[in-house]
Design an enzyme around this catalytic site. Structure first.
Site, PDB file in Angstrom:
ATOM      1  N   ASP A   1      -5.761  -3.889   4.034  1.00  0.00           N
ATOM      2  CA  ASP A   1      -5.589  -4.356   5.424  1.00  0.00           C
ATOM      3  C   ASP A   1      -4.109  -4.370   5.790  1.00  0.00           C
ATOM      4  O   ASP A   1      -3.247  -4.170   4.936  1.00  0.00           O
ATOM      5  CB  ASP A   1      -6.222  -5.738   5.618  1.00  0.00           C
ATOM      6  CG  ASP A   1      -5.574  -6.806   4.736  1.00  0.00           C
ATOM      7  OD1 ASP A   1      -5.452  -6.581   3.519  1.00  0.00           O
ATOM      8  OD2 ASP A   1      -5.175  -7.861   5.271  1.00  0.00           O
TER       9      ASP A   1
ATOM     10  N   GLU B   1     -10.525  -2.095  -3.573  1.00  0.00           N
ATOM     11  CA  GLU B   1      -9.361  -2.262  -2.703  1.00  0.00           C
ATOM     12  C   GLU B   1      -8.093  -2.176  -3.561  1.00  0.00           C
ATOM     13  O   GLU B   1      -8.166  -2.125  -4.799  1.00  0.00           O
ATOM     14  CB  GLU B   1      -9.426  -3.612  -1.963  1.00  0.00           C
ATOM     15  CG  GLU B   1      -8.363  -3.716  -0.876  1.00  0.00           C
ATOM     16  CD  GLU B   1      -8.573  -4.832   0.132  1.00  0.00           C
ATOM     17  OE1 GLU B   1      -9.585  -5.537   0.061  1.00  0.00           O
ATOM     18  OE2 GLU B   1      -7.694  -4.983   1.005  1.00  0.00           O
TER      19      GLU B   1
ATOM     20  N   HIS C   1     -10.361   1.356  -0.947  1.00  0.00           N
ATOM     21  CA  HIS C   1     -10.465   0.627   0.326  1.00  0.00           C
ATOM     22  C   HIS C   1      -9.041   0.380   0.803  1.00  0.00           C
ATOM     23  O   HIS C   1      -8.415  -0.622   0.455  1.00  0.00           O
ATOM     24  CB  HIS C   1     -11.213  -0.693   0.109  1.00  0.00           C
ATOM     25  CG  HIS C   1     -11.365  -1.502   1.364  1.00  0.00           C
ATOM     26  ND1 HIS C   1     -12.453  -1.380   2.207  1.00  0.00           N
ATOM     27  CD2 HIS C   1     -10.567  -2.435   1.929  1.00  0.00           C
ATOM     28  CE1 HIS C   1     -12.321  -2.211   3.223  1.00  0.00           C
ATOM     29  NE2 HIS C   1     -11.175  -2.871   3.080  1.00  0.00           N
TER      30      HIS C   1
ATOM     31  N   ASP D   1     -16.287   3.909  -6.765  1.00  0.00           N
ATOM     32  CA  ASP D   1     -15.169   4.501  -6.018  1.00  0.00           C
ATOM     33  C   ASP D   1     -15.648   4.789  -4.598  1.00  0.00           C
ATOM     34  O   ASP D   1     -15.963   5.924  -4.254  1.00  0.00           O
ATOM     35  CB  ASP D   1     -14.705   5.778  -6.728  1.00  0.00           C
ATOM     36  CG  ASP D   1     -13.516   6.411  -6.022  1.00  0.00           C
ATOM     37  OD1 ASP D   1     -12.854   5.716  -5.226  1.00  0.00           O
ATOM     38  OD2 ASP D   1     -13.270   7.614  -6.258  1.00  0.00           O
TER      39      ASP D   1
HETATM   40  O1  9MR Z   1      -7.467 -11.024  -4.163  1.00  0.00           O
HETATM   41  C1  9MR Z   1      -8.186 -11.982  -3.409  1.00  0.00           C
HETATM   42  C2  9MR Z   1      -9.301 -12.542  -4.257  1.00  0.00           C
HETATM   43  O2  9MR Z   1      -8.766 -13.261  -5.338  1.00  0.00           O
HETATM   44  C3  9MR Z   1     -10.181 -13.433  -3.400  1.00  0.00           C
HETATM   45  O3  9MR Z   1     -11.288 -13.847  -4.169  1.00  0.00           O
HETATM   46  C4  9MR Z   1     -10.644 -12.667  -2.168  1.00  0.00           C
HETATM   47  C5  9MR Z   1     -11.534 -13.492  -1.247  1.00  0.00           C
HETATM   48  O4  9MR Z   1     -10.836 -14.530  -0.667  1.00  0.00           O
HETATM   49  O5  9MR Z   1      -9.529 -12.220  -1.426  1.00  0.00           O
HETATM   50  C6  9MR Z   1      -8.709 -11.347  -2.136  1.00  0.00           C
HETATM   51  O6  9MR Z   1      -7.602 -11.059  -1.357  1.00  0.00           O
HETATM   52  C7  9MR Z   1      -7.749 -10.181  -0.244  1.00  0.00           C
HETATM   53  C8  9MR Z   1      -7.064 -10.852   0.929  1.00  0.00           C
HETATM   54  O7  9MR Z   1      -7.774 -12.013   1.276  1.00  0.00           O
HETATM   55  C9  9MR Z   1      -6.897  -9.938   2.106  1.00  0.00           C
HETATM   56  N1  9MR Z   1      -6.236  -8.716   1.719  1.00  0.00           N
HETATM   57  C10 9MR Z   1      -6.938  -8.019   0.663  1.00  0.00           C
HETATM   58  C11 9MR Z   1      -7.029  -8.880  -0.566  1.00  0.00           C
HETATM   59  C12 9MR Z   1      -7.683  -8.131  -1.736  1.00  0.00           C
HETATM   60  O8  9MR Z   1      -9.021  -7.895  -1.554  1.00  0.00           O
END
Ligand code: 9MR
Length: 601
Positions: free
Chosen positions: A194, A570, A519, A561
């Site tokens: 994102d 991601e 992602h 993937d």
């Molecule tokens: O890495 C984060 C993971 O530990 C959490 O469980 C998850 C849900 O809250 O969010 C992950 O972080 C994401 C972030 O909120 C937004 N940008 C992408 C991150 C990786 O997926």
């Protein structure tokens, strides 16, 4: 097969969310690809001549294996040894150990009846390119700047998110900065797939890269990244970190020292290139975690940039002043959690991007206090903190940062002053015990790594766990000089680069079978077949929080993937940082070791 998959990727990139039929076909072909994957699992980059060399073969009984050159002459023959314990899938694996073969060259491993492994190299510096690549990946994460072809090659792109007109969200309103006030907060790295910028996650990422420089300055001085600032007299890794550090400085409210939790769109952007987004951006509520993480990073940065007064005039002073103001705010506001759902009941617009919410700040206080002490040598910072509040030693994540504080203390070069820290011997002992616990039983394990010893390691972003375990083992090696820690750190790198249950090298662009559909908005939308290189994907996660079915729920196989699979595929800055540390530190240490070996011969 790869071509077919990548064509679909481009289509998906253009039609995300619209073309259900295609995505179904796509995931079916991604699974077929997995089913056909090579049964010989090894580091797809290669091995150091003097280091452990192992492959894991999924079947093969007690057959022999050979190492062959590219023109098929056999240079080594060994026996496959069944693993003592079975894998998470309940199967015996077969270990091909060719450590004693140490002749530099390009090879493949062959098992009669199963075929060849992917090609690999044996040489000194074998990880040099991938190590630089995972740091260069940060350049590709830059916000507020065009990426020019000179530096970005075919992944060049227009400037995204200038962030020079960012709104104070109602959750962040104060007397001097009421809701709707416009501030400027350009630069920084996008967090992940994102386009938002989160202070908490920037904290651990920036710290890990700064520590890499602090712990291995001589090697990191040699790492050239080809970024716009290259050649300006600063090591490139510091140039890259500055892009984010300068952004972080803008996230502090100058009126009180508190730090905004994140700079974000109200909702996640569409899958589009960054310059296409024109929705408003906000800074949201200040919080204790963001403020302490900020203080820790600024204190660490002050220590480093003090060494470069000519290249960065005034920066170290600004960093330490910012750190002190942040620390004071946190001491006055020791318990302000960022609770997005609660805010969304009270304020508009609702913010639905990444939460990075945390309710416990004991570890953040330890980290910030340790970094402040290291920067200032003022014992007051740590004297008022319980450095050993419990006996837990969690491998660092964005929400568990206690060990970042411990790493700062054990690496503090002012040894005399450190005598003042009565907890230091205990911290060192716990770190070594934790490292021992991480590797206990590795030799019986199906994949021979700390990572694959426990199913608990396989959550969201499991690959960063593997990398952070490797970093912890390297810290243990730095403390003890016991080579078993270095060998097992290298095994974690082997895991990430292909010696694992899916057969992927999890870093885009490095290895023979690598993620093609992370992602990641730019990789999915830029019209370039190959994803941006050097990005570590999250990896196996049976949680499937994204609702995308993985081909297997076995912990270390739960990976797909697929562009839509944000819980397994991601990429983020806090996952790339520990592999950047791991790969570069291992390169640096191997260089040192082979130099010592030469001088003692
Ligand atoms: O890495 C984060 C993971 O530990 C959490 O469980 C998850 C849900 O809250 O969010 C992950 O972080 C994401 C972030 O909120 C937004 N940008 C992408 C991150 C990786 O997926």
């Amino acid at each position: 097969m790869r071509k077919k998959l990548t064509i679909r990727k481009t289509v998906i990139g253009k039609l995300t969310g619209i073309c259900l039929l295609l995505t179904v076909v796509y995931s079916a072909s991604a699974q077929t690809n997995d089913a056909l994957s090579n049964p010989i699992r090894l580091n797809q980059i290669g091995f150091y001549p003097g280091a452990t060399k192992k492959a894991v073969v999924l079947s093969g009984d007690s057959r022999s294996f050979t190492i062959q050159t590219s023109n098929r002459s056999v240079v080594y023959t060994g026996k496959l040894i069944p693993s003592v314990n079975s894998s998470f899938a309940g199967k015996t694996t077969y270990i091909a150990d060719f450590t004693t073969f140490n002749k530099p060259g390009q090879y493949l491993l062959n098992v009669a009846g199963l075929g060849n492994s992917y090609p690999f190299t044996i040489q000194n510096n074998v990880h040099q390119k991938v190590a630089a690549g995972v740091v260069k990946a940060y350049y590709f994460m830059r916000a507020s700047t065009p990426l020019r072809a000179r530096y970005a090659g075919k992944w060049n792109r227009a400037e995204g998110h200038p962030d020079d007109k960012v709104l104070i969200h109602p959750s962040a309103a104060s007397d001097k900065r009421p809701a709707g006030t416009i501030i400027s907060s350009p630069g920084g790295w996008y967090d992940a797939g994102d386009y938002n910028k989160y202070v908490v996650n920037s904290g651990i990422s920036t710290c890990t890269l700064l520590s890499l420089y602090q712990d291995f300055p001589a090697y990191m001085n040699t790492v050239k990244l080809n970024i716009p600032e290259s050649g300006n007299g600063l090591p490139d890794i510091l140039n890259e970190v500055l892009w984010n550090l300068r952004w972080m400085l803008t996230m502090q409210d100058p009126n009180d020292g508190g730090v905004y939790h994140k700079l974000t769109n109200a909702a996640f952007d569409k899958f589009e290139m960054p310059d296409k987004d024109a929705t408003p951006r906000y800074v949201v509520q200040k919080g204790t975690a963001a403020t302490l993480d900020f203080a820790a990073v600024m204190a660490q940065a002050a220590t480093i940039f003090k060494q470069f007064p000519k290249q960065t005039p005034g920066l170290a002073d600004s960093c330490i002043a910012a750190a002190k103001n942040a620390w004071s705010w946190a001491v006055k506001n020791p318990n302000v959690a960022y609770r997005q759902e609660e805010n969304n009941i009270k304020f508009t617009p609702a913010i639905t991007t990444g939460g990075y919410g945390d309710n416990n700040f004991t570890d953040e206080f330890i980290w910030a206090a340790s970094a402040m002490f290291t920067a200032t040598q003022d014992a007051a910072y740590i004297n008022n903190i319980n450095l050993l509040p419990d006996d837990k030693m969690p491998v660092p994540t964005w929400s568990q940062v206690k060990l970042l504080g411990y790493y700062a203390l054990i690496n503090d070069t002012h040894a005399a002053d450190l005598k003042a820290i009565k907890e230091l011997p205990e911290i060192k002992k716990r770190l070594l015990n934790t490292a021992d616990g991480l590797i206990k039983g590795v030799e019986d394990n199906a994949y021979q790594t700390s990572m694959t010893l426990s199913a608990r390691h396989f959550g969201w972003g499991s690959n960063s766990d593997a990398a952070n375990e490797g970093v912890l083992l390297l810290q243990a090696y730095r403390l003890s000089h016991d080579k078993k820690y270095l060998d097992n750190a290298l095994a974690d790198l082997d895991y990430l680069l292909g010696r694992n249950a899916t057969g992927y090298s999890y870093v885009t662009g490095f290895g023979s079978k690598t993620p093609m559909h992370p992602h990641h908005r730019p990789s999915a939308s830029d019209g370039v077949v190959d994803p941006i290189p050097g990005l570590l994907v999250g990896g196996p996660n049976p949680g499937m929080q994204d609702g995308i079915k993985v081909p297997s729920r076995v912990p270390d196989e739960a990976y797909i993937d697929d562009t839509r699979a944000y819980a397994a595929n991601e990429i983020t800055i806090n996952w790339n940082a520990p592999i950047a540390y791991l790969a570069n530190a291992i390169e640096a240490l191997q260089k040192e070791l082979s130099a010592t070996e030469k001088s003692t011969k």
